[in-house]
Design a protein around this motif. Structure first.
Motif, mmCIF file in Angstrom:
data_model
loop_
_atom_site.group_PDB
_atom_site.id
_atom_site.type_symbol
_atom_site.label_atom_id
_atom_site.label_comp_id
_atom_site.label_asym_id
_atom_site.label_seq_id
_atom_site.Cartn_x
_atom_site.Cartn_y
_atom_site.Cartn_z
ATOM 1 N N GLN A 229 4.221 12.253 -2.489
ATOM 2 C CA GLN A 229 3.414 12.236 -1.273
ATOM 3 C C GLN A 229 4.259 12.503 -0.031
ATOM 4 O O GLN A 229 3.844 13.215 0.884
ATOM 5 N N VAL A 230 5.470 11.938 0.017
ATOM 6 C CA VAL A 230 6.339 12.114 1.181
ATOM 7 C C VAL A 230 6.789 13.560 1.314
ATOM 8 O O VAL A 230 6.795 14.138 2.415
ATOM 9 N N SER B 4 5.283 16.158 0.168
ATOM 10 C CA SER B 4 4.115 17.016 0.395
ATOM 11 C C SER B 4 4.336 18.423 -0.152
ATOM 12 O O SER B 4 4.044 19.432 0.502
ATOM 13 N N VAL C 224 5.149 8.134 -4.845
ATOM 14 C CA VAL C 224 5.369 8.008 -3.403
ATOM 15 C C VAL C 224 6.226 9.168 -2.900
ATOM 16 O O VAL C 224 5.946 9.767 -1.853
ATOM 17 N N PRO D 261 0.843 -1.208 0.000
ATOM 18 C CA PRO D 261 0.000 0.000 0.000
ATOM 19 C C PRO D 261 0.875 1.253 0.000
ATOM 20 O O PRO D 261 1.947 1.281 0.613
ATOM 21 N N ILE D 262 0.407 2.298 -0.661
ATOM 22 C CA ILE D 262 1.206 3.518 -0.757
ATOM 23 C C ILE D 262 1.444 4.132 0.622
ATOM 24 O O ILE D 262 2.485 4.751 0.862
ATOM 25 N N GLU D 263 0.495 3.922 1.558
ATOM 26 C CA GLU D 263 0.686 4.448 2.908
ATOM 27 C C GLU D 263 1.900 3.812 3.581
ATOM 28 O O GLU D 263 2.656 4.492 4.293
ATOM 29 N N LEU D 264 2.105 2.501 3.355
ATOM 30 C CA LEU D 264 3.254 1.817 3.929
ATOM 31 C C LEU D 264 4.542 2.256 3.243
ATOM 32 O O LEU D 264 5.586 2.431 3.886
ATOM 33 N N GLU E 208 5.079 5.153 1.990
ATOM 34 C CA GLU E 208 5.398 6.492 2.489
ATOM 35 C C GLU E 208 6.147 6.423 3.806
ATOM 36 O O GLU E 208 7.077 7.202 4.048
ATOM 37 N N ILE E 209 5.764 5.480 4.665
ATOM 38 C CA ILE E 209 6.461 5.318 5.946
ATOM 39 C C ILE E 209 7.906 4.907 5.713
ATOM 40 O O ILE E 209 8.829 5.427 6.353
ATOM 41 N N SER F 95 9.931 7.828 4.171
ATOM 42 C CA SER F 95 10.116 8.969 5.065
ATOM 43 C C SER F 95 11.423 8.890 5.847
ATOM 44 O O SER F 95 11.860 9.888 6.427
#
Length: 297
Positions: A41-42, A44, A38, A8-11, A13-14, A17
């Motif tokens: 998104q990181v 921002s 990605v 997932p893109i949320e993972l 991003e973590i 980061s």
């Protein structure tokens, strides 16, 4: 077979980061379109290269240009030229730019002046370069300006119709009277190297900070606090005032009383570098009950 692209893109991003912005732009964005998304998104829309200025160059900014960067900090990045910064500027998304000690022979002021989208600009600690605000395309939308002497040559405050915050150092009064014609300024900060003789009226000003500025008396027969009084009458709606080592020979008692007496809407005052005695405090409290904040570090 499951690959990293299936995460997932949320993972993602973590995971991303934990890398520096420099690494993300120079390596990760080159892997594939998914990784580039990605990185977008990181970050921002914010890119701060000030902590890795020695490794930042044009290739980093060119990689960042397609990511829609709106806030950029290239302070102390001396290897950046018109080619790199121009790529971000031409993308048309840049709103906030911090360039502390950045201008070199590789980077010209004209590039910056031709960028119409900038709303917040920090040009501190420059020498040998100037920004002509009368001709800068970003002037009509500029909301915040932090600048020194070389950044304000040949300026004209009339076209700064949206300016809200002005922070100046090493500026003489002849330039102050020009740049402060803008009546929309809400916060004004004057720092060391500023000489104040006269000032334009700014009726909407709410916050004033004076740090080690010189206040010029028109006559030796006038009291020491006379220049401060003449300055404050231009800002009838001030709510907050900070006085830090202002003028010569003025006591903290004098400063506080002059400010409170001159500004009917004042509710906060901070005094540094001047002695305020118990007697002065008592007089302040007696006449300044409207003050919600009195700070004397």
């Amino acid at each position: 077979m499951t690959t990293i692209e299936h995460l997932p893109i949320e993972l993602m991003e973590i995971v991303f980061s934990h890398f520096s912005a420099l690494d993300l732009l120079t390596t990760h964005t080159r892997v594939c379109v998914y990784w580039q998304d990605v990185v977008r998104q990181v970050l921002s829309s914010t890119l701060d290269l000030s902590s890795c200025s020695r490794r930042a160059d044009d290739s980093v900014l060119q990689a960042a240009a397609p990511l829609g960067i709106t806030r950029l900090n290239v302070s102390h990045c001396h290897d950046i030229s018109d080619s790199g910064l121009g790529a971000v500027c031409r993308a048309g998304m840049l709103r906030e730019l911090v360039m502390v000690d950045t201008f070199t022979s590789l980077l010209k002021a004209k590039l910056l002046m031709d960028t119409p989208t900038i709303r917040k600009l920090n040009l501190s600690r420059h020498s040998g370069h100037s920004i002509n605000l009368a001709k800068a395309k970003f002037a009509p939308v500029l909301e915040e300006l932090i600048a020194d002497n070389t950044s304000l040559q040949q300026c004209d405050g009339y076209n700064l119709s949206k300016l809200r915050v002005l922070d100046l150092s090493n500026v003489h009064s002849d330039r102050l009277s020009s740049v402060t014609r803008c009546s929309t300024i809400r916060r004004l900060v004057l720092r060391s190297g500023v000489t104040v003789e006269s000032f334009c009226e700014i009726p909407q000003l709410e916050q004033l900070e004076l740090h080690e500025v010189s206040l010029v008396r028109r006559s030796r027969s006038r009291p020491l606090y006379d220049p401060l009084v003449r300055l404050l009458v231009n800002f009838p709606n001030l709510r907050e005032v900070t006085l830090d080592s202002v003028g010569y020979g003025l006591t903290g008692d004098d400063l506080a009383l002059v400010v409170v007496q001159s500004l009917p809407h004042l509710n906060s005052i901070t005094i540094r570098g001047h002695l305020v005695t118990d007697t002065g405090l008592a007089r302040l409290h007696a006449m300044g009950s409207r003050l919600s904040s009195l700070r004397i570090p």
